[in-house]
Each structure stands twice: as C-alpha cells, then as structure tokens.
Motif scaffolding. Structure first.
Motif, PDB file in Angstrom:
ATOM      1  N   THR A 231       0.907  -1.324  -0.108  1.00  0.00           N
ATOM      2  CA  THR A 231       0.164   0.162  -0.075  1.00  0.00           C
ATOM      3  C   THR A 231       0.954   1.499   0.055  1.00  0.00           C
ATOM      4  OG1 THR A 231      -1.745  -0.967   1.379  1.00  0.00           O
ATOM      5  CG2 THR A 231      -1.928   1.221   1.197  1.00  0.00           C
ATOM      6  N   PRO A 232       0.747   2.037  -0.803  1.00  0.00           N
ATOM      7  CA  PRO A 232       1.455   3.313  -0.893  1.00  0.00           C
ATOM      8  C   PRO A 232       0.858   4.401  -0.112  1.00  0.00           C
ATOM      9  CG  PRO A 232       0.194   3.299  -2.816  1.00  0.00           C
ATOM     10  CD  PRO A 232      -0.164   1.970  -2.183  1.00  0.00           C
ATOM     11  N   HIS A 233       1.444   5.271   0.482  1.00  0.00           N
ATOM     12  CA  HIS A 233       1.071   6.215   1.309  1.00  0.00           C
ATOM     13  C   HIS A 233       1.799   7.632   1.021  1.00  0.00           C
ATOM     14  CE1 HIS A 233      -1.571   4.063   3.886  1.00  0.00           C
ATOM     15  NE2 HIS A 233      -0.746   3.081   3.992  1.00  0.00           N
ATOM     16  N   TYR A 234       1.111   8.651   1.285  1.00  0.00           N
ATOM     17  CA  TYR A 234       1.646  10.204   0.690  1.00  0.00           C
ATOM     18  C   TYR A 234       1.415  11.112   2.010  1.00  0.00           C
ATOM     19  CZ  TYR A 234       2.044   8.346  -3.691  1.00  0.00           C
ATOM     20  OH  TYR A 234       2.303   7.377  -4.827  1.00  0.00           O
ATOM     21  N   ILE A 235       2.598  11.501   2.803  1.00  0.00           N
ATOM     22  CA  ILE A 235       2.455  12.676   3.811  1.00  0.00           C
ATOM     23  C   ILE A 235       1.996  14.130   3.257  1.00  0.00           C
ATOM     24  CG2 ILE A 235       3.790  13.714   5.457  1.00  0.00           C
ATOM     25  CD1 ILE A 235       5.413  11.345   5.704  1.00  0.00           C
ATOM     26  N   THR A 236       0.865  14.517   4.208  1.00  0.00           N
ATOM     27  CA  THR A 236       0.347  15.519   3.848  1.00  0.00           C
ATOM     28  C   THR A 236       0.133  16.340   5.048  1.00  0.00           C
ATOM     29  OG1 THR A 236      -2.076  14.926   3.736  1.00  0.00           O
ATOM     30  CG2 THR A 236      -0.823  14.992   1.608  1.00  0.00           C
ATOM     31  N   TRP A 237       0.149  17.791   5.180  1.00  0.00           N
ATOM     32  CA  TRP A 237      -0.258  18.293   6.240  1.00  0.00           C
ATOM     33  C   TRP A 237      -1.298  19.414   6.184  1.00  0.00           C
ATOM     34  CZ3 TRP A 237       4.670  18.006   3.923  1.00  0.00           C
ATOM     35  CH2 TRP A 237       5.745  17.505   4.847  1.00  0.00           C
ATOM     36  N   TYR A 238      -1.936  19.819   7.233  1.00  0.00           N
ATOM     37  CA  TYR A 238      -2.903  20.966   7.225  1.00  0.00           C
ATOM     38  C   TYR A 238      -2.364  22.168   7.554  1.00  0.00           C
ATOM     39  CZ  TYR A 238      -3.484  20.381  12.168  1.00  0.00           C
ATOM     40  OH  TYR A 238      -3.254  20.330  13.490  1.00  0.00           O
ATOM     41  N   CYS A 239      -3.085  23.294   6.855  1.00  0.00           N
ATOM     42  CA  CYS A 239      -2.448  24.626   7.085  1.00  0.00           C
ATOM     43  C   CYS A 239      -3.408  25.176   8.531  1.00  0.00           C
ATOM     44  CB  CYS A 239      -2.960  25.380   6.136  1.00  0.00           C
ATOM     45  SG  CYS A 239      -2.492  27.098   6.044  1.00  0.00           S
ATOM     46  N   PRO A 240      -2.734  25.697   9.363  1.00  0.00           N
ATOM     47  CA  PRO A 240      -3.414  26.247  10.677  1.00  0.00           C
ATOM     48  C   PRO A 240      -4.558  27.292  10.217  1.00  0.00           C
ATOM     49  CG  PRO A 240      -1.273  26.041  10.979  1.00  0.00           C
ATOM     50  CD  PRO A 240      -1.322  25.623   9.688  1.00  0.00           C
ATOM     51  N   ASP A 241      -5.694  27.311  10.911  1.00  0.00           N
ATOM     52  CA  ASP A 241      -6.855  28.237  10.491  1.00  0.00           C
ATOM     53  C   ASP A 241      -6.192  29.794  10.304  1.00  0.00           C
ATOM     54  OD1 ASP A 241      -8.554  26.381  10.680  1.00  0.00           O
ATOM     55  OD2 ASP A 241      -9.454  26.824  12.300  1.00  0.00           O
ATOM     56  N   ALA A 242      -5.159  30.045  11.332  1.00  0.00           N
ATOM     57  CA  ALA A 242      -4.810  31.450  11.172  1.00  0.00           C
ATOM     58  C   ALA A 242      -4.182  31.782   9.834  1.00  0.00           C
ATOM     59  CB  ALA A 242      -3.916  31.736  12.461  1.00  0.00           C
ATOM     60  N   PHE A 243      -3.521  30.812   9.003  1.00  0.00           N
ATOM     61  CA  PHE A 243      -2.870  31.159   7.866  1.00  0.00           C
ATOM     62  C   PHE A 243      -3.475  30.587   6.766  1.00  0.00           C
ATOM     63  CE2 PHE A 243       0.094  30.310  11.249  1.00  0.00           C
ATOM     64  CZ  PHE A 243       0.723  31.170  11.179  1.00  0.00           C
ATOM     65  N   LYS A 244      -4.909  30.326   6.526  1.00  0.00           N
ATOM     66  CA  LYS A 244      -5.589  29.706   5.432  1.00  0.00           C
ATOM     67  C   LYS A 244      -5.628  30.643   4.240  1.00  0.00           C
ATOM     68  CE  LYS A 244      -8.248  25.894   7.413  1.00  0.00           C
ATOM     69  NZ  LYS A 244      -9.733  25.364   7.821  1.00  0.00           N
ATOM     70  N   LEU A 245      -5.827  31.727   4.816  1.00  0.00           N
ATOM     71  CA  LEU A 245      -5.842  32.938   3.585  1.00  0.00           C
ATOM     72  C   LEU A 245      -4.780  33.356   3.102  1.00  0.00           C
ATOM     73  CD1 LEU A 245      -8.746  34.958   4.777  1.00  0.00           C
ATOM     74  CD2 LEU A 245      -8.820  32.927   3.219  1.00  0.00           C
ATOM     75  N   THR A 246      -3.581  33.000   3.551  1.00  0.00           N
ATOM     76  CA  THR A 246      -2.038  33.489   3.005  1.00  0.00           C
ATOM     77  C   THR A 246      -1.822  32.811   1.840  1.00  0.00           C
ATOM     78  OG1 THR A 246      -0.871  31.780   4.004  1.00  0.00           O
ATOM     79  CG2 THR A 246      -1.317  33.749   5.488  1.00  0.00           C
ATOM     80  N   ARG A 247      -0.844  33.426   0.957  1.00  0.00           N
ATOM     81  CA  ARG A 247      -0.458  33.058  -0.223  1.00  0.00           C
ATOM     82  C   ARG A 247       0.014  31.800   0.063  1.00  0.00           C
ATOM     83  NH1 ARG A 247       4.074  35.685  -4.432  1.00  0.00           N
ATOM     84  NH2 ARG A 247       3.851  34.316  -6.051  1.00  0.00           N
ATOM     85  N   GLN A 248       0.996  31.398   1.080  1.00  0.00           N
ATOM     86  CA  GLN A 248       1.781  30.180   1.326  1.00  0.00           C
ATOM     87  C   GLN A 248       0.712  28.978   1.421  1.00  0.00           C
ATOM     88  OE1 GLN A 248       1.978  33.064   2.680  1.00  0.00           O
ATOM     89  NE2 GLN A 248       4.357  33.689   2.377  1.00  0.00           N
ATOM     90  N   CYS A 249      -0.473  29.255   2.058  1.00  0.00           N
ATOM     91  CA  CYS A 249      -1.520  27.975   2.176  1.00  0.00           C
ATOM     92  C   CYS A 249      -2.052  28.071   0.890  1.00  0.00           C
ATOM     93  CB  CYS A 249      -2.581  28.242   3.234  1.00  0.00           C
ATOM     94  SG  CYS A 249      -1.734  27.893   4.873  1.00  0.00           S
ATOM     95  N   GLN A 250      -2.626  28.821   0.035  1.00  0.00           N
ATOM     96  CA  GLN A 250      -3.301  28.686  -0.939  1.00  0.00           C
ATOM     97  C   GLN A 250      -2.639  28.334  -2.023  1.00  0.00           C
ATOM     98  OE1 GLN A 250      -4.943  32.624  -2.085  1.00  0.00           O
ATOM     99  NE2 GLN A 250      -6.594  32.584  -0.372  1.00  0.00           N
ATOM    100  N   SER A 251      -1.144  28.519  -1.775  1.00  0.00           N
ATOM    101  CA  SER A 251      -0.141  28.152  -3.146  1.00  0.00           C
ATOM    102  C   SER A 251       0.052  26.421  -2.883  1.00  0.00           C
ATOM    103  CB  SER A 251       1.039  28.862  -3.062  1.00  0.00           C
ATOM    104  OG  SER A 251       2.149  28.210  -3.892  1.00  0.00           O
ATOM    105  N   GLN A 252       0.110  26.067  -1.367  1.00  0.00           N
ATOM    106  CA  GLN A 252       0.675  24.849  -1.047  1.00  0.00           C
ATOM    107  C   GLN A 252      -0.370  23.581  -0.429  1.00  0.00           C
ATOM    108  OE1 GLN A 252       4.780  25.177   0.833  1.00  0.00           O
ATOM    109  NE2 GLN A 252       3.557  26.557   1.769  1.00  0.00           N
ATOM    110  N   CYS A 253      -1.691  24.206  -0.484  1.00  0.00           N
ATOM    111  CA  CYS A 253      -2.828  23.247   0.005  1.00  0.00           C
ATOM    112  C   CYS A 253      -4.222  23.396  -1.183  1.00  0.00           C
ATOM    113  CB  CYS A 253      -3.236  24.028   1.203  1.00  0.00           C
ATOM    114  SG  CYS A 253      -1.910  24.426   2.655  1.00  0.00           S
TER     115      CYS A 253
END
Length: 625
Positions: A231-253
């Motif tokens: 079974t393959p698996h892939y690591i992902t993270w979630y963006c904290p609520d405080a950063f969801k509207l930042t360019r970084q989160c919108q670009s990486q999530c």
C-alpha cells in the motif's frame, strides 16, 4: 512569511495533534553479550536509519573500542584496520558526539568493522539515529552497508571497560540479533511505503525514484503470487486556521487548507506549487485503489515508474493531461480514478487524504510516520537504506519460516557470505570442510556433519571430527604420513576423540616423529643382538648363526653339530616314550576308576548275586507286609 517558516508552523501543529493520538517508536534490536560471563545478558539497541540492518539474521562479533581516545568518536578516518584476535567479525564501539552518526558508521566500515555500536553520552531514552540532510561531503551515506545501533550510556560504559581489559580477561563477544526485529506471523507480508510524488527534493527524492525503479519487479512478483500486500501512502499536512488565507497556504494546499505539501522549489513565484504535489499524491493513491479494485494492485508500480519518466516535475514535464495519459496507457479506468479523487477545490474533506492523515499517526506497535521516505513492514518501521536488496531482505524476513516465496531464495537475494574469507568461520584447508553455512537469515559458523561424521568446536577457530568414522576424514585432523607403501596415522578408530601417535612414533598426535628404538635401548637388548632403526619400527639381528626371537628379545642358535643332533634325538625319543607310557597309564587308571564307579551305582538298583542272601530276609518282610 517564507515557505520554510510556514512548514515549521504546520509541522508543529501536526506534532501537537499527533502527541495526543500517536508517538514516535524507536525500532530496536537485541544485543546479547556472550562473554565475559559476568556481564552476559540482553540489551536494547536502537537501529540506525542508514546502512543495512540484517533483518532476520544475526551477527556474532568481538567488541573493539579504539585504544586511542582521539579516535573513539569515529569522526575521522582510522589510521589502521581493526581485527579481532579470534578472527570474529569486529563490532566497533564508538562514542556519541562531535559529528554525524552516519559518518561514524562510514569510518568504522572503512576500518573493517562488520557493525558499529554507538554509546550514548547522556542518560536518556534511546533514539533513532538518522542520516544528515544532503550536503557536500555526505556522499558516503549511500555507501554504508553495515548495520548500526545506539546503546544507552550505562551499557556503553560497561562495554568500554571490558573491551579495554580484553588483553587480560578475554574478548567481549556480543551477538546482534535481528531475527525478531521484523515480525513474521504468517505466510503473507503487508508493507507500505510513505513517499511523495514530488521528485525535486534532492537526494531523498532521487533515492525514492531509484527504489521504485529497482524494486518494481520484486514487488510485482510478490503481489501477483499473493505473497504480499503493498500500500502506498503520501504525507500531507494541514494549514492552521490562522494562515488559510495566506498566499503560502493557498499555494501549497487544496480543499481550503486541509491538505498541504511543500513547494517543490521553495519559491512561490515560479515553477510548480505545493498543491500540484498534493493533487498528484491524491491521483497516485486513487490509481492504487482503482488498480486494487480491478484485481491488478501491482499496476501502481508501473504508474509510479512511468510517471517519473514521462511527467517528472524535476524535468518540468508534469501536467494533469500527462498524468492522465499514463493512467489510460496502463488500461486503468480514468473515470474511476477521477471519481476517487473528487474536487480538489471543494471546501470539504477528501476521504482519501483524510485517511492518509489518520494513518500517518501511529497506532498499536507502529509509531508516527515522521521520516520521509518511511517503509513499514508488518506494522514495523524499516530502518536502513532504501535500497532494493536491503528492502527485499527485510520483506522476506517478514514471512513465517518455511513460507518464503522463491524470490526470497533466488540468486538475486543469495549473498553467500561464506564466499568472502569463508565468512570468518573455521575451515580445513586440506579437505575444504567448513563451519560456514549460508542461510537466508545470514551465515552461521557451526561445525558441520560430513558423511555422517560430526565435527565439534566453536565454529570460528576450531572444529574437530569426533565419533566413529572420524579417521576417514583427513585422519580426524590428526597427524598422518606416507612413505612408500607404509602409512601411519595418529587417529585411531577405537578412540572417539583425540590424536595419539602410533607405536614407533612420539609426539602430541598433531605432529609425530619416528622413535629411534635402537638409540633409546627400547628393543634388541640381549647381549648378542644388534639393532637397526626403520621408519616407524626397527629390525634386530643376532651374531653368527643365531636367530632373533622378537617376542622374547633373545637370540638362539640356528644350527647344531652331529653330536647335538644325536643328543637331541635321544631327548626327544625319551620325551615321546615317557609321554606314551604316561598316556597308557592314565587310560588304565581312568578305565578302572570308571568301572568301579559304574558298579557302585548299579548296585543300588540291581543287586549282584553275591548280595542276594544278604538281602533276602528284607524282601520277604516286604512281601509279607
């Protein structure tokens, strides 16, 4: 905010969530001290995440600690090779600190060590020794082929003290045992690879790509035969609520900050974005699910390999259309894959990626997945180099004994440690009998049984043939020599053990020399004798016409005069006459004696005539009665 800072924040958030539900598990192996006697016992050792741990095998070796304290940390190449007096493999003990763990292992390997133990410098729980981030001068990491382990400070100090006294108190012998480091409960192995579809992360990504390429054939054989479930698996993270509207989160999530991956170039202004990586991760997960549903789970390996060749982000070939073309070319239903993926722009959870984040948190015996890439086999995190042969050996160690598929016993897996310096085991050069036995779980040094004859010994420095028939095998290891038609041996079939020089020789049985019976006055001691030594024996002669009688060690005359003959004939005649007369007299006396005895017996039952009157009254009385 820089991408690196955001990743730290996200990782911290994930760590807090994982702390509630999971934990990091240190995979351990057992170190068993065999000698000296007073420190015997079992100890834990944390398996290093580099080199090649010998899953399913064991290694018995002599512990050596560098006598020069400047070399004890192993941070610089050693001045000379390390060798054990007993010819056992060297387990080099080093101090923690001042440089990377992996560098210590590399220097130890270069100095001839078969394994390395690193003693912790503080009292703490064992931790997993990991490889350093790729940088100039770390190219040695891929070349490390020996296993490494970290031991706690107290145990390390005990080993150091005993290793320093080895000259007077004997070697410190330990057995590194990985046989139970990999669970092997049944005939099927379940394993998983935590990876990433991004191939722009440097050496770690290159390692993953090479592993998929080289291991694909083995993986597909295992799955096609029903021996393994991958079974393959892939690591992902979630963006904290405080950063969801930042360019970084919108670009990486994707899915409004719920699933994120690092920007491939660490630059939000160019190239691919982190969300491209997440989408491809999701696609590859769905490829595996759809392939599994259609009875072709091994097709994931083909997709992963073709994707790297045709749609590589590193080579700027990636696009949604390219990836979908790969799916179609493999005969997988694209609509099923798209249905599985869902809408990456939806403000909702994705069932596939949410399951991945749950699985990333450890449960049961398996710890959190925090190292990328991570291979998990039978719920145990694999430690060591992500390399085809090393991983296949670890997978094969996960099968119940006797159920291993043929791929585990093929020449591709057969390292045959006995071919190199006989595996460090004993060998008789004369007969080529060896104590080295190569097995799937590694070589063992055990005295063998050859043609029904058992050898006994430690397997490393000595083995001796014992029991009946031992002399047929190189004379049981004893001395033997042939000269002309004569062969002598110090091995005796009547003795089950040991070597003893045969009569006519002296020595310890492993070396025998001719005994000069003449010189030592052991033979031919009579006054008229003269002695001549031969190899393994002697010859005696007598003066004149005398003949030597060996059993009596005397000389007697071999011829007589006429008068002597006459006297001899008279003596013999008298002797014969006396013998005949004695025989006649003996026969007469014996006959008379037997006649008298027979008459006495018969008289008790059949009275003679001379006795009739004497017994008549008695018979009358008997008849009257």
């Amino acid at each position: 905010m820089a991408a690196g800072v955001l990743l730290v924040v996200v990782a911290a958030a994930m760590a807090m969530a994982a702390a509630v539900e999971g934990r990091f598990v240190v995979e351990k192996s057992s170190v068993r001290v065999l000698a000296p006697e007073h420190i015997r016992g079992h100890h834990d050792a944390a398996i290093g995440n580099f080199g090649v741990p010998d899953y399913g095998g064991t290694l018995t070796g002599a512990v050596l600690y560098p006598p020069d304290k400047k070399e004890a940390n192993g941070c610089a190449p050693f001045a000379s090779k390390f060798t054990a007096k007993s010819r056992r493999p060297v387990v080099l003990l080093l101090d923690r600190g001042e440089c990377y763990f992996a560098l210590k292992a590399w220097n130890a390997q270069q100095a001839g060590a078969a394994a390395v133990l690193i003693a912790d410098s503080v009292d703490e729980q064992l931790l997993t020794m990991d490889t350093p981030e790729a940088s100039p001068g770390t190219e040695y990491i891929d070349k490390i082929s020996i296993p490494s382990a970290l031991v706690n400070r107290a145990f390390g100090e005990s080993l150091k003290k005993m290793a320093e006294k080895a000259e007077t108190e004997g070697e410190v012998v330990v057995k590194l045992d990985w046989r139970e480091s990999m669970p092997h409960p049944d005939e099927r192995v379940e394993y998983e690879l935590w990876t990433n579809s991004n191939d722009e992360c440097g050496p770690r990504c290159d390692e993953q790509v090479e592993f998929v390429r080289s291991f694909r054939g083995h993986a597909q054989i295992l799955e096609r035969g029903g021996y393994a479930r991958f079974t393959p698996h892939y690591i992902t993270w979630y963006c904290p609520d405080a950063f969801k509207l930042t360019r970084q989160c919108q670009s990486q999530c994707i899915n409004h900050g719920r699933y994120c991956a690092p920007d491939p170039e660490q630059d939000f202004g160019e190239g691919y974005e982190g969300k491209d990586v997440v989408v491809e991760n999701l696609r590859q997960l769905c490829v595996h699910r759809v392939a599994n549903d259609t009875g072709r789970p091994w097709a994931w390996w083909d997709y992963a390999m073709d994707y790297k060749l045709r749609c590589s982000m590193k080579e700027k070939k990636y696009s949604k259309a390219c990836a979908e073309d790969v799916v179609t070319s493999l005969g997988l239903p694209l609509d099923k894959v798209l249905e599985c993926m869902g809408d990456p722009n939806a403000d909702a959870e994705n069932a596939v990626l949410s399951k991945e984040q749950e699985d990333q948190i450890g449960s049961g015996s398996r710890g959190d997945v925090t190292i990328l890439p991570t291979l998990v086999i039978n719920d145990v995190q694999y430690r060591g180099k992500l390399e085809r042969t090393a991983v296949l050996k670890a997978v094969c160690a996960g099968f119940k004994e006797g159920t291993e598929p043929r791929v585990c016993l093929s020449h591709d897996m057969e390292t045959n440690e006995c071919l190199h310096r006989n595996g460090g085991c004993w060998r008789d050069e004369a007969t080529n009998v060896t104590a080295c036995r190569d097995t799937y779980r590694g070589r063992v040094c055990e005295c063998p049984t050859v043609n029904g004859v058992q050898y006994q010994g430690d397997g490393y420095t000595n083995c001796k043939a014992v029991g009946p028939g031992r002399c047929s095998l190189n004379h049981g290891g004893c001395w033997s020599e042939t000269r002309g038609e004569h062969t002598f041996s110090a091995c005796s079939d009547t003795a089950l053990t040991g070597c003893r020089c045969p009569p006519g020789f002296h020595g310890d049985g492993h070396k025998c020399e001719d005994l000069d019976e003449c010189k030592d006055k052991l033979a031919c001691t009579c006054p008229d004798c003269h002695c001549k030594n031969t190899w393994g024996s002697y010859e005696c002669g007598c003066k004149g016409n005398q003949v030597y009688i060996r059993g009596e060690d005397i000389c007697i005359a071999s011829s007589m005069s006429r008068f002597g003959w006459l006297v001899g004939v008279l003596v013999v005649s008298c002797a014969v006459g006396l013998g005949v007369a004695g025989y006649v007299f003996y026969k007469y006396r014996l006959r008379s004696y037997m006649d008298s005895e027979i008459m006495a017996i018969m008289s008790q039952y059949m009275p003679l005539d001379s006795q009739n009157n004497e017994h008549q009254p008695l018979r009358q009385q008997e008849s009257e009665a």
